[in-house]
Scaffold this motif. Structure first.
Motif, PDB file in Angstrom:
ATOM      1  N   ASN A   1       0.742  -1.038   0.050  1.00 37.38           N
ATOM      2  CA  ASN A   1       0.121   0.008  -0.348  1.00 37.38           C
ATOM      3  C   ASN A   1       1.060   1.373  -0.241  1.00 37.38           C
ATOM      4  OD1 ASN A   1      -1.893   2.238   1.228  1.00 37.38           O
ATOM      5  ND2 ASN A   1      -2.869   0.630   1.549  1.00 37.38           N
ATOM      6  N   SER A   2       0.649   2.802  -0.550  1.00 39.04           N
ATOM      7  CA  SER A   2       1.224   3.386  -1.596  1.00 39.04           C
ATOM      8  C   SER A   2       2.353   3.324  -1.936  1.00 39.04           C
ATOM      9  CB  SER A   2       1.587   4.462   0.125  1.00 39.04           C
ATOM     10  OG  SER A   2       0.356   4.706   0.739  1.00 39.04           O
ATOM     11  N   TRP A   3       2.949   2.294  -2.121  1.00 34.52           N
ATOM     12  CA  TRP A   3       3.504   2.660  -3.521  1.00 34.52           C
ATOM     13  C   TRP A   3       3.445   3.364  -4.553  1.00 34.52           C
ATOM     14  CZ3 TRP A   3       7.424  -2.461  -3.544  1.00 34.52           C
ATOM     15  CH2 TRP A   3       7.796  -2.931  -1.616  1.00 34.52           C
ATOM     16  N   LYS A   4       2.911   4.639  -4.605  1.00 37.79           N
ATOM     17  CA  LYS A   4       2.922   4.951  -5.510  1.00 37.79           C
ATOM     18  C   LYS A   4       3.478   5.133  -6.467  1.00 37.79           C
ATOM     19  CE  LYS A   4       4.791   9.576  -4.050  1.00 37.79           C
ATOM     20  NZ  LYS A   4       4.232  10.684  -2.579  1.00 37.79           N
ATOM     21  N   GLU A   5       4.965   5.257  -6.956  1.00 34.63           N
ATOM     22  CA  GLU A   5       5.819   5.725  -8.328  1.00 34.63           C
ATOM     23  C   GLU A   5       5.980   3.849  -8.313  1.00 34.63           C
ATOM     24  OE1 GLU A   5       6.329   7.609  -9.333  1.00 34.63           O
ATOM     25  OE2 GLU A   5       5.866   9.238  -7.859  1.00 34.63           O
ATOM     26  N   VAL A   6       5.301   2.528  -7.914  1.00 37.90           N
ATOM     27  CA  VAL A   6       5.798   1.622  -8.769  1.00 37.90           C
ATOM     28  C   VAL A   6       5.373   1.734 -10.398  1.00 37.90           C
ATOM     29  CG1 VAL A   6       3.604   0.217  -7.700  1.00 37.90           C
ATOM     30  CG2 VAL A   6       5.709  -0.811  -8.523  1.00 37.90           C
ATOM     31  N   SER A   7       6.122   0.567 -11.173  1.00 36.32           N
ATOM     32  CA  SER A   7       5.203   1.225 -12.057  1.00 36.32           C
ATOM     33  C   SER A   7       4.521  -0.192 -12.580  1.00 36.32           C
ATOM     34  CB  SER A   7       6.396   0.693 -13.395  1.00 36.32           C
ATOM     35  OG  SER A   7       7.287  -0.703 -13.094  1.00 36.32           O
ATOM     36  N   GLU A   8       3.716  -0.214 -14.624  1.00 42.05           N
ATOM     37  CA  GLU A   8       2.250  -1.087 -14.370  1.00 42.05           C
ATOM     38  C   GLU A   8       3.336  -2.118 -14.297  1.00 42.05           C
ATOM     39  OE1 GLU A   8      -0.909  -2.048 -17.725  1.00 42.05           O
ATOM     40  OE2 GLU A   8      -0.234   0.024 -18.013  1.00 42.05           O
ATOM     41  N   ASP A   9       4.967  -2.392 -15.422  1.00 41.71           N
ATOM     42  CA  ASP A   9       5.675  -3.855 -15.270  1.00 41.71           C
ATOM     43  C   ASP A   9       5.738  -4.298 -14.371  1.00 41.71           C
ATOM     44  OD1 ASP A   9       4.954  -3.164 -18.456  1.00 41.71           O
ATOM     45  OD2 ASP A   9       6.946  -2.281 -18.020  1.00 41.71           O
ATOM     46  N   ALA A  10       6.083  -3.342 -12.871  1.00 41.09           N
ATOM     47  CA  ALA A  10       6.514  -4.274 -12.009  1.00 41.09           C
ATOM     48  C   ALA A  10       5.726  -4.651 -11.085  1.00 41.09           C
ATOM     49  CB  ALA A  10       6.928  -3.433 -11.444  1.00 41.09           C
ATOM     50  N   LEU A  11       3.570  -4.736 -11.518  1.00 42.35           N
ATOM     51  CA  LEU A  11       3.447  -5.370 -11.160  1.00 42.35           C
ATOM     52  C   LEU A  11       2.056  -5.973 -11.602  1.00 42.35           C
ATOM     53  CD1 LEU A  11       1.266  -1.218 -10.683  1.00 42.35           C
ATOM     54  CD2 LEU A  11       1.626  -2.723  -8.554  1.00 42.35           C
ATOM     55  N   ASN A  12       2.120  -6.064 -13.106  1.00 35.92           N
ATOM     56  CA  ASN A  12       1.665  -7.365 -13.708  1.00 35.92           C
ATOM     57  C   ASN A  12       2.707  -8.532 -13.497  1.00 35.92           C
ATOM     58  OD1 ASN A  12      -0.002  -6.616 -15.768  1.00 35.92           O
ATOM     59  ND2 ASN A  12       1.138  -5.014 -16.755  1.00 35.92           N
ATOM     60  N   GLU A  13       4.158  -8.104 -12.477  1.00 37.32           N
ATOM     61  CA  GLU A  13       4.946  -9.520 -12.271  1.00 37.32           C
ATOM     62  C   GLU A  13       4.398 -10.435 -11.163  1.00 37.32           C
ATOM     63  OE1 GLU A  13       8.799  -9.221 -11.935  1.00 37.32           O
ATOM     64  OE2 GLU A  13       9.070  -7.921 -13.261  1.00 37.32           O
ATOM     65  N   ILE A  14       3.344  -9.603 -10.628  1.00 36.60           N
ATOM     66  CA  ILE A  14       2.579 -10.706  -9.142  1.00 36.60           C
ATOM     67  C   ILE A  14       1.575 -11.493 -10.417  1.00 36.60           C
ATOM     68  CG2 ILE A  14       1.267  -9.886  -8.083  1.00 36.60           C
ATOM     69  CD1 ILE A  14       1.554  -7.616  -7.031  1.00 36.60           C
ATOM     70  N   ALA A  15       1.811 -11.461 -11.454  1.00 32.95           N
ATOM     71  CA  ALA A  15       0.415 -12.994 -12.369  1.00 32.95           C
ATOM     72  C   ALA A  15       1.425 -13.596 -12.418  1.00 32.95           C
ATOM     73  CB  ALA A  15       0.312 -12.043 -13.371  1.00 32.95           C
ATOM     74  N   ALA A  16       3.172 -13.829 -12.066  1.00 33.51           N
ATOM     75  CA  ALA A  16       3.992 -14.506 -12.739  1.00 33.51           C
ATOM     76  C   ALA A  16       4.804 -15.510 -11.123  1.00 33.51           C
ATOM     77  CB  ALA A  16       4.974 -14.472 -12.967  1.00 33.51           C
ATOM     78  N   TYR A  17       4.266 -14.594  -9.831  1.00 30.97           N
ATOM     79  CA  TYR A  17       4.619 -15.200  -8.514  1.00 30.97           C
ATOM     80  C   TYR A  17       3.818 -15.342  -7.759  1.00 30.97           C
ATOM     81  CZ  TYR A  17       9.404 -14.128 -10.898  1.00 30.97           C
ATOM     82  OH  TYR A  17      11.306 -13.742 -11.563  1.00 30.97           O
ATOM     83  N   GLY A  18       2.728 -15.127  -7.833  1.00 28.40           N
ATOM     84  CA  GLY A  18       1.426 -14.989  -6.979  1.00 28.40           C
ATOM     85  C   GLY A  18       0.445 -15.873  -7.058  1.00 28.40           C
ATOM     86  N   ARG A  19       1.468 -17.634  -7.315  1.00 24.80           N
ATOM     87  CA  ARG A  19       1.109 -18.925  -7.492  1.00 24.80           C
ATOM     88  C   ARG A  19      -0.435 -18.703  -5.819  1.00 24.80           C
ATOM     89  NH1 ARG A  19       4.567 -20.180 -10.956  1.00 24.80           N
ATOM     90  NH2 ARG A  19       5.773 -20.611  -9.252  1.00 24.80           N
ATOM     91  N   GLU A  20       0.571 -18.832  -4.870  1.00 27.43           N
ATOM     92  CA  GLU A  20       0.025 -19.317  -3.654  1.00 27.43           C
ATOM     93  C   GLU A  20      -1.006 -17.603  -3.006  1.00 27.43           C
ATOM     94  OE1 GLU A  20       0.122 -22.709  -2.009  1.00 27.43           O
ATOM     95  OE2 GLU A  20       1.049 -22.445  -4.081  1.00 27.43           O
ATOM     96  N   LEU A  21      -0.265 -17.100  -3.503  1.00 30.17           N
ATOM     97  CA  LEU A  21      -1.205 -14.953  -2.706  1.00 30.17           C
ATOM     98  C   LEU A  21      -2.857 -15.975  -2.353  1.00 30.17           C
ATOM     99  CD1 LEU A  21       0.157 -12.816  -2.543  1.00 30.17           C
ATOM    100  CD2 LEU A  21      -0.274 -11.644  -4.202  1.00 30.17           C
ATOM    101  N   ARG A  22      -2.975 -15.324  -0.963  1.00 33.39           N
ATOM    102  CA  ARG A  22      -4.222 -14.980  -0.562  1.00 33.39           C
ATOM    103  C   ARG A  22      -4.726 -14.097  -0.793  1.00 33.39           C
ATOM    104  NH1 ARG A  22      -2.325 -20.136  -0.583  1.00 33.39           N
ATOM    105  NH2 ARG A  22      -3.291 -21.989   0.248  1.00 33.39           N
TER     106      ARG A  22
END
Length: 624
Positions: free
Chosen positions: A536-557
């Motif tokens: 929360n509040s990582w205001k400058e994080v890029s869209e590409d970096a956010l998309n990488e959650i889809a590559a590593y978030g298999r166990e994310l709840r």
């Protein structure tokens, strides 16, 4: 005859003028001057002066022998007095009243009329005496002529006070005499005042009403939508809700079981209905664990009763226990000898000596967690380490105001036993330093599984590298929110080089400097095992970096990306469904909770799926 405190033939206006010190002779003089000036302007130099304005003047004329004047002349004088606007004797008379006929100074009529005339003459004489007395005071100069005195209230924009309403003034522009009203305006430039025609000629209408204030256009409020997955309640939950509504009669059910009792106590706490009478329903001599999530209404005597009726407790958890004083806590010390786990939220009233006595009598204490305890100081920590250090595995000192570097140095002695698994030192009044925290990690960090150091705002990247990076190697959950000194490069380097196994939970929220470098490094280190992520509040994080959650978030709840500016519908879709353009980006199939507060690029068309609750969709679109 007295009527409404008005004596004789005088009216209420005459009484008011007399009480204000305004004399009839002054008004008569001004009226005569005004009529004379108007007659001179009209070419009529023979016009008679304005007549008297009250009964005293009329009485004087009658005594001077003018009472025998013809009725027509009397009516003519009365007409002139009415024209001048100062005949106050006739103000109280109605339009339909007619004057009785006169013969000399005598009035023809019935006996009651004669009696009334005599009473009026007596009142005239009294009034005449009072007026003469007032005139004498004026002649001696002892009483100020109030009519000519200026008002005490100042008028904005004028160099002097505004004259009283009803008085006469000469216009500062045309020099004509006019009557002052509440609409009279100040001359600009001054001094003096303007008559109404001159005020209008100057471009300002004194009678114009002020414009009504403009109404503000109603602002459209954003509709905050939450897509929450709701499940049909189970039979047990429905029964528990029914029992909480009729808690006063629950004893008739008999034994309801430990698990059901805990669920009922939690429901009561949620509704703030747990009282001293209801609490006894959950007491039993065989209880080994007791949890109350809201003890606001439990008085000290009720808390003492809790300890006496549950002597075999080993686990005790009390939230909002603000009424726990020294006497009640001493009952815990004496009546709960087997206690090994104590969790308290809000024990404000317990003093230092009582804490130390408790530690000395419970050397087998394994879990000690307190939140919001302003009296817990260095002496208490020394007693805790000395008496309970050999068995202590979980320690929480959250929102403890007296926590400082000296306390950390004392806690470092727990490294002698190497049993501490959980440490929470979050939200102190003043942050501890990098040096003290690094020393503490070097002493106890080897066996730590859970660490929360949130709001220690003096910690920097040095602590990450020399503290966690070197001394902590088995951590599972890490919370470092509200630490503004952490940088994007420092966090990237830390996760790249850290030898710790992947974390299950990471909370790095409210660290505004973190962004597009820290997130990919974090995901590469812990993404495959990560279940809870809060950025929360990582205001400058890029869209590409956010998309990488889809590559590593298999166990994310659970995922919180509130106030990350680049989050939009397509990013959320990639998290839910994966990204077909990248092989292996399967998304987050186990995600059950997504918080996107403050993500203004999210619309009402945000992707959804069964079993996922989305909180904080802000959109001006109407969802039907």
């Amino acid at each position: 005859m007295r009527r409404n405190n008005v004596r004789g033939p005088t009216s209420a206006l005459t009484e008011y003028l007399k009480a204000s010190g305004i004399r009839a002779r002054h008004i008569n003089r001004r009226g005569s001057n005004l009529n004379r000036g108007q007659n001179e302007q009209n070419g009529d130099g023979d016009a008679p002066d304005a007549g008297p304005s009250n009964s005293r003047e009329a009485g004087d004329e009658a005594e001077d022998g003018e009472a025998g004047e013809e009725p027509s002349a009397t009516r003519t004088n009365a007409t002139r007095r009415r024209a001048s606007g100062y005949n106050s004797d006739e103000l109280d008379a109605s339009e339909g009243d007619e004057e009785p006929e006169k013969t000399g100074n005598k009035r023809k009529g019935s006996k009651p009329a004669v009696a009334q005339q005599k009473a009026k003459e007596k009142e005239k004489a009294k009034a005449k005496k009072k007026v003469k007395k007032g005139d004498d005071e004026d002649e001696d100069g002892e009483e100020e002529d109030v009519y000519h005195a200026l008002s005490k209230s100042l008028w904005s924009g004028s160099g002097s006070s505004k004259p009283p309403v009803g008085s006469f003034e000469n216009c500062a522009k045309c020099e004509k005499q006019f009557t002052v009203t509440k609409y009279t305006m100040v001359a600009n430039p001054g001094p003096g005042f303007l008559c109404h025609p001159c005020a209008k000629a100057s471009g300002t209408d004194p009678f114009k009403k002020p414009a009504a204030p403009r109404k503000k256009r109603p602002t459209e409020k954003r509709a905050v939508v939450s897509f929450e997955e709701r499940k049909f309640p189970t039979l047990a939950s429905m029964c528990i809700d029914l029992i909480t509504k009729h808690i006063d009669d629950v004893e008739a059910l008999g034994d309801i079981g430990t698990l059901n009792a805990q669920a009922i106590s939690k429901a009561l706490s949620r509704n703030r209905k747990l009282t001293s009478e209801h609490a006894t329903l959950f007491y039993h001599v065989s209880n080994t664990s007791l949890t109350f999530h809201d003890t606001t209404d439990l008085a000290p005597a009720a808390l003492s009763t809790l300890a006496r009726l549950n002597p075999n407790l080993t686990h005790l958890h009390l939230d909002y226990c603000g009424q726990l004083n020294n006497a009640a806590f001493d009952t815990f010390t004496d009546s709960l000898p087997h206690l090994t786990h104590l969790i308290l939220l809000g024990p404000f009233l317990v003093h230092t000596e009582n804490w130390q006595r408790f530690f000395s009598t419970h050397p087998s204490l394994e879990c000690f967690q307190i939140t919001q305890s302003p009296r817990f100081d260095l002496a208490c920590i020394k007693a805790l380490v000395r008496h309970c250090g050999a068995s202590l595995t979980e320690l929480r000192l959250k929102q403890v105001g007296k926590l400082d570097d000296a306390c950390l140095n004392e806690l470092a002695k727990l490294g002698e036993w190497q049993k501490l698994r959980m440490l929470d030192l979050s939200e102190p009044s003043a942050s501890c330093s990098d040096e003290a925290m690094i020393e503490l990690m070097g002493a106890i960090g080897r066996e730590l599984r859970v660490l929360n150091l949130s709001k220690h705002n003096l910690l920097t990247d040095t602590f990450l590298e020399d503290g966690l990076g070197r001394h902590v190697s088995q951590l599972e959950r890490l919370s470092l929110n509200h630490i503004p000194e952490l940088t994007d490069d420092g966090v990237e380097s830390f996760f790249t080089d850290w030898a710790n196994p992947p974390l299950v939970e990471i909370d790095l929220s409210r660290n505004h400097e973190l962004g597009s470098k820290a997130l990919p490094s974090l995901l590469k280190h812990s993404g495959k095992m990560l279940e809870i992520l809060n950025i929360n509040s990582w205001k400058e994080v890029s869209e590409d970096a956010l998309n990488e959650i889809a590559a590593y978030g298999r166990e994310l709840r659970k995922l919180d990306v509130g106030w990350c500016r680049q989050v939009d519908n397509f990013v959320v879709k990639a998290w839910l469904d994966g990204n077909p353009d990248h092989e292996g980006w399967t998304g987050c199939p186990k995600l059950t909770e997504l918080k996107i507060w403050g993500c203004n690029r999210i619309t009402a068309a945000c992707p959804r799926k069964k079993g996922l609750s989305i909180y904080g969709v802000e959109s001006q679109e109407v969802i039907i």
